[in-house]
Design an enzyme around this catalytic site. Structure first.
Site, PDB file in Angstrom:
ATOM      1  N   GLY A 137      34.967  42.722  41.717  1.00 47.91           N
ATOM      2  CA  GLY A 137      35.864  43.479  42.558  1.00 47.91           C
ATOM      3  C   GLY A 137      36.091  42.718  43.858  1.00 47.91           C
ATOM      4  O   GLY A 137      36.767  41.696  43.867  1.00 47.91           O
ATOM      5  N   SER A 193      32.667  36.317  39.894  1.00 45.86           N
ATOM      6  CA  SER A 193      33.722  36.609  40.857  1.00 45.86           C
ATOM      7  C   SER A 193      33.073  37.196  42.115  1.00 45.86           C
ATOM      8  O   SER A 193      32.190  36.571  42.705  1.00 45.86           O
ATOM      9  CB  SER A 193      34.753  37.528  40.219  1.00 45.86           C
ATOM     10  OG  SER A 193      35.931  37.605  40.990  1.00 45.86           O
ATOM     11  N   TRP A 194      33.484  38.401  42.564  1.00 44.66           N
ATOM     12  CA  TRP A 194      32.809  39.013  43.706  1.00 44.66           C
ATOM     13  C   TRP A 194      31.317  39.175  43.432  1.00 44.66           C
ATOM     14  O   TRP A 194      30.494  39.089  44.349  1.00 44.66           O
ATOM     15  CB  TRP A 194      33.435  40.367  44.033  1.00 44.66           C
ATOM     16  CG  TRP A 194      32.573  41.211  44.913  1.00 44.66           C
ATOM     17  CD1 TRP A 194      31.857  42.318  44.560  1.00 44.66           C
ATOM     18  CD2 TRP A 194      32.295  40.993  46.313  1.00 44.66           C
ATOM     19  NE1 TRP A 194      31.164  42.810  45.648  1.00 44.66           N
ATOM     20  CE2 TRP A 194      31.416  42.012  46.736  1.00 44.66           C
ATOM     21  CE3 TRP A 194      32.709  40.031  47.235  1.00 44.66           C
ATOM     22  CZ2 TRP A 194      30.937  42.108  48.033  1.00 44.66           C
ATOM     23  CZ3 TRP A 194      32.233  40.124  48.543  1.00 44.66           C
ATOM     24  CH2 TRP A 194      31.356  41.149  48.924  1.00 44.66           C
ATOM     25  N   ASP A 208      41.264  29.093  35.968  1.00 43.92           N
ATOM     26  CA  ASP A 208      41.073  30.345  36.707  1.00 43.92           C
ATOM     27  C   ASP A 208      42.202  30.514  37.726  1.00 43.92           C
ATOM     28  O   ASP A 208      42.367  29.698  38.630  1.00 43.92           O
ATOM     29  CB  ASP A 208      39.722  30.296  37.422  1.00 43.92           C
ATOM     30  CG  ASP A 208      39.285  31.649  37.965  1.00 43.92           C
ATOM     31  OD1 ASP A 208      40.160  32.449  38.353  1.00 43.92           O
ATOM     32  OD2 ASP A 208      38.070  31.893  38.018  1.00 43.92           O
ATOM     33  N   HIS A 228      39.572  33.251  34.250  1.00 46.92           N
ATOM     34  CA  HIS A 228      38.691  33.936  35.193  1.00 46.92           C
ATOM     35  C   HIS A 228      37.687  34.851  34.496  1.00 46.92           C
ATOM     36  O   HIS A 228      36.525  34.908  34.874  1.00 46.92           O
ATOM     37  CB  HIS A 228      39.539  34.762  36.169  1.00 46.92           C
ATOM     38  CG  HIS A 228      38.735  35.476  37.204  1.00 46.92           C
ATOM     39  ND1 HIS A 228      38.205  34.825  38.300  1.00 46.92           N
ATOM     40  CD2 HIS A 228      38.363  36.780  37.326  1.00 46.92           C
ATOM     41  CE1 HIS A 228      37.538  35.705  39.047  1.00 46.92           C
ATOM     42  NE2 HIS A 228      37.612  36.893  38.481  1.00 46.92           N
TER      43      HIS A 228
END
Length: 316
Positions: free
Chosen positions: A46, A113-114, A263, A291
């Site tokens: 997120g 990711s986050w 990505d 991604h």
């Protein structure tokens, strides 16, 4: 031994619970796999998404004890969409509170990711509580990365970018993130839903090299977009360059980094930078990877990393 290429079968949670972490926030958590197995905490992305049972299918349930939780304001954690007392420092403290609550001495940290941002921030704060890291689609939430996130979308997915911009009056289209921030963070929820759906679609449709994304439920889109806009507007509540500058704190902890060459959300350059600053980290750039963790080549690389740690409890 034949390399595994498919996820492990679906696995139900064996324990769930709610953990109050302050006077406002209550975290939802769940556990699956081997009760006395090697613990791994899975940090979702997120910011603003939530945990999913799919993530635990990367881990052999006969070996791993898989811990998941919904970050502040996300998923089943309460209150939904809450931005007060919702910063990276709060989330790092929450991870440590959950570790203590579950009586875990040290654990493997898995995040993409986050989730990779949060994994590195947690590891730098609590290196002695970590066994190592499996990191995917590296993101440090820097001003440069956030600017690239939108500009790259405009260049490579102009139709999706135009869809976001088209919801705004012409005079606000010059600063799309700021315009969306005003509506998602400061506006009324009902009026913000179309903007939340456009934001979520802009992200999700670019996550896979296969393209496309099904519409998200309004509640999920609103939480994702709202919390993501909140963190993006503040560069993840991180000082510029801080995560790279403090990477030496992780020296001696094994790590594998998996990043897709294709990505469209997080530039591979950041993965190279992290690997260059992290003593001993092993970087795997996946030529046909995007991604998401669930594109075939990304999935295989992550399964391999989890299996290597299972067999060796280190990354050879």
């Amino acid at each position: 031994m034949t390399e595994r290429t498919e996820l492990f079968p679906p696995l139900a949670a064996s324990r769930t619970g709610f953990l109050p972490v302050d006077g406002l926030h209550i975290l939802y958590w769940e556990e699956a796999g081997k009760p006395d197995g090697l613990p791994v905490v899975v940090l979702h992305g997120g910011p603003g998404a939530n945990s999913s049972p799919l993530w635990r299918q990367f881990f052999d349930p006969a070996f791993y004890r898989v811990i998941q939780f919904d970050q502040r304001g996300c998923g089943q954690s309460q209150p939904t969409g809450e931005l007060r007392d919702n910063t990276t420092a709060h989330l790092v403290a929450d991870i440590e509170a959950l570790r203590r609550h579950l009586g875990i001495e040290r654990w493997l940290v898995f995040g993409g990711s986050w989730g990779s941002t949060l994994a590195l921030a947690y590891g730098q704060a609590y290196p002695r509580q970590c066994l190592g890291f499996i990191l995917r689609s590296i993101f440090l939430c820097s001003a440069e990365e956030i600017a690239w996130y939108f500009e790259n979308g405009r260049k490579f997915h102009p139709d999706l970018y135009a869809g976001m911009a088209g919801l705004l009056p012409p005079e606000e289209r010059g600063d799309l993130p700021a315009a969306y921030m005003r509506r998602l963070v400061h506006g009324e929820r009902a009026a913000a839903i179309p903007f939340a759906q456009a934001w979520a679609n802009f992200e999700c449709a670019r996550a896979s090299i296969a393209g496309g994304a099904p519409p998200l439920p309004d509640d999920f889109a609103w939480t994702l977009a709202r919390i993501e806009a909140w963190y993006f507007s503040r560069h993840g509540f991180l000082a510029p360059g801080a995560l790279l500058a403090n990477m030496s704190r992780l020296a001696g902890l094994p790590a594998v980094i998996v990043h897709g060459r294709l990505d469209m959300l997080c530039a591979p350059l950041t993965a190279f930078q992290v690997a260059g600053h992290y003593p001993g980290a092993r970087l795997h750039i996946i030529p046909d990877g995007g991604h998401t963790a669930f594109d075939p080549s990304m999935r295989v690389a992550l399964l391999r990393a989890a299996d290597q740690f299972r067999r060796n409890q280190r990354f050879d």
